[in-house]
Design an enzyme around this catalytic site. Structure first.
Site, PDB file in Angstrom:
ATOM      1  N   GLY A 163       0.815  -1.213   0.000  1.00  0.00           N
ATOM      2  CA  GLY A 163       0.000   0.000   0.000  1.00  0.00           C
ATOM      3  C   GLY A 163       0.844   1.256   0.000  1.00  0.00           C
ATOM      4  O   GLY A 163       2.039   1.229  -0.296  1.00  0.00           O
ATOM      5  N   CYS A 164       0.219   2.358   0.378  1.00  0.00           N
ATOM      6  CA  CYS A 164       0.793   3.684   0.146  1.00  0.00           C
ATOM      7  C   CYS A 164       1.995   4.047   1.019  1.00  0.00           C
ATOM      8  O   CYS A 164       2.702   4.994   0.713  1.00  0.00           O
ATOM      9  CB  CYS A 164      -0.289   4.747   0.311  1.00  0.00           C
ATOM     10  SG  CYS A 164      -1.553   4.651  -0.969  1.00  0.00           S
ATOM     11  N   PHE A 165       2.241   3.319   2.103  1.00  0.00           N
ATOM     12  CA  PHE A 165       3.397   3.670   2.934  1.00  0.00           C
ATOM     13  C   PHE A 165       4.703   3.103   2.376  1.00  0.00           C
ATOM     14  O   PHE A 165       5.791   3.458   2.823  1.00  0.00           O
ATOM     15  CB  PHE A 165       3.208   3.193   4.384  1.00  0.00           C
ATOM     16  CG  PHE A 165       3.070   1.701   4.554  1.00  0.00           C
ATOM     17  CD1 PHE A 165       4.193   0.878   4.542  1.00  0.00           C
ATOM     18  CD2 PHE A 165       1.830   1.109   4.728  1.00  0.00           C
ATOM     19  CE1 PHE A 165       4.082  -0.503   4.688  1.00  0.00           C
ATOM     20  CE2 PHE A 165       1.698  -0.271   4.884  1.00  0.00           C
ATOM     21  CZ  PHE A 165       2.833  -1.076   4.863  1.00  0.00           C
TER      22      PHE A 165
END
Length: 390
Positions: A163-165
């Site tokens: 995901g985005c991290f």
């Protein structure tokens, strides 16, 4: 006989992990955010949902995004009508696209990074590949190794479904690889294609619409190693420290589930609040050892999950508007490209710093921070040190 200690010492690099090159790539299909609601509701056969379209129009207007790039165009979507429904079985069609296209887009970015680095690709010792777009065995890391013609002995790490991290995660991993393996040169690639998340609108899950208004495609590649060879390798940023944490009381704030219908994203309304409320703790822990507590004295790279996150972090920390300029620029020009975003922002920052005649790669400032936010809610915090621009 040598001792384990002697072997260990010989294995370790002297200096900090250093970013030596950055390359980026996007698909050719560019989508204008102003006209996207019309296109999106037409292609998903949802034009009868007038009220929902108005809501989506407002989301797009507020997104602070001008344009995005997407592999999915009208032709591909017409061939795969199930991808245009909200919840139709479509994983096979999505996988068929991303399993091929994710490594290809990654290759485009990697070729640019290797060219800037200026060393033969045979000197790449490690590959870290990250994507939230599809899953396969052998993975996108293997496909990229073949596409680039890297040595078969290259040491690979494949990160799926983070995901985005994860733009922060790959830097943290590459730092440890570079500093613990003398002479290591780590190629890091984040490649994201929204074919896995694209779906039609529904009245019942407005959080799904948020993703449709924000996500875009892109790939970024960087080369990281310690002890750059003078006159040959040009350092851009040094990676000083890296940390990861799960925010308190944040379970279920951002979830993604890979199912027959593709990857579905679910967001709670208070994601910006959760991040802004906890961001100072991460900053304090990262910068206390350096004696830094003025957040405006840093250069900033923050994953642009959406405009509300940036606005609330800016307000909470009393940041000057120019601090998030590079971050907002990338959001505006590309949308949210998940893990690739922070690497695009690094690239934008060093480019603009040079263009503006500033003293360092970090907007003329010595120390900086890179933040990744994503499912968990997970936060990655990377402390960066800029390099003088000659």
């Amino acid at each position: 006989m040598v001792t384990v200690e002697e072997v260990r010492k010989a294995q370790r690099a002297e200096g900090p992990a250093t970013v030596m090159a950055i390359g980026t790539a996007v698909p050719p299909n560019c989508v204008d955010q102003a006209t996207y609601p019309d296109y999106y509701f037409r292609i998903t056969n949802s034009e009868h949902k007038a009220e929902l379209k108005e809501k989506f129009q407002r989301m797009c207007d507020k997104s602070q995004i001008k344009k995005r790039y997407m592999y999915l165009n009208e032709e591909v979507l017409k061939e795969n009508p199930n991808m245009c429904a909200y919840m139709a079985p479509s994983l096979d069609a999505r996988q068929d696209i991303v399993v091929v296209e994710v490594p290809k887009l990654g290759k485009e970015a990697a070729v640019k990074a290797i060219k800037e680095w200026g060393q033969p690709k045979s000197k790449i010792t490690h590959l870290v590949f990250c994507t939230t777009s599809g899953v396969d065995m052998p993975g996108a890391d293997y496909q990229l190794t073949k596409l680039l013609g890297l040595r078969p002995s290259v040491k690979r790490l494949m990160m799926y479904q983070q995901g985005c991290f994860a733009g922060g995660t790959v830097l943290r991993l590459a730092k440890d690889l570079a500093e613990n393996n003398k002479g290591a040169r780590v190629l890091v690639v984040c490649s994201e294609i929204t074919a896995v998340t694209f779906r039609g609108p529904t009245d019942t899950h407005l959080d799904s619409l948020v993703g449709q208004a924000l996500f875009g495609d892109g790939a970024a590649a960087i080369i990281i190693g310690s002890d750059p060879i003078p006159e040959v390798e040009k350092p851009l940023f040094e990676l000083v420290s890296a940390a990861q944490t799960i925010l308190p009381d944040s379970e279920g704030a951002i979830d993604g589930h890979l199912r027959e219908v593709g990857l579905t994203f679910h967001l709670l309304k208070d994601v910006p609040g959760l991040i802004s409320k906890n961001v100072e703790k991460s900053l304090t822990e990262a910068f206390k050892p350096l004696g830094i507590s003025d957040w405006n004295s840093l250069f900033w790279i923050a994953h642009p999950g959406g405009p509300a996150i940036l606005d609330q972090v800016e307000a909470k920390l009393s940041l000057k508007p120019e601090k998030l300029r590079a971050t907002r620029h990338v959001l505006s020009e590309y949308g949210n490209m998940s893990s690739a975003c922070v690497l695009f922002i690094l690239d934008e920052m060093r480019r603009k710093s040079k263009e503006d005649g500033l003293k360092t790669t970090g907007e003329g400032i010595e120390w900086g921070v890179l933040f990744g936010f994503g499912p968990g809610l997970t936060v990655e915090t990377v402390v960066l040190h800029s390099v003088a621009i000659n």
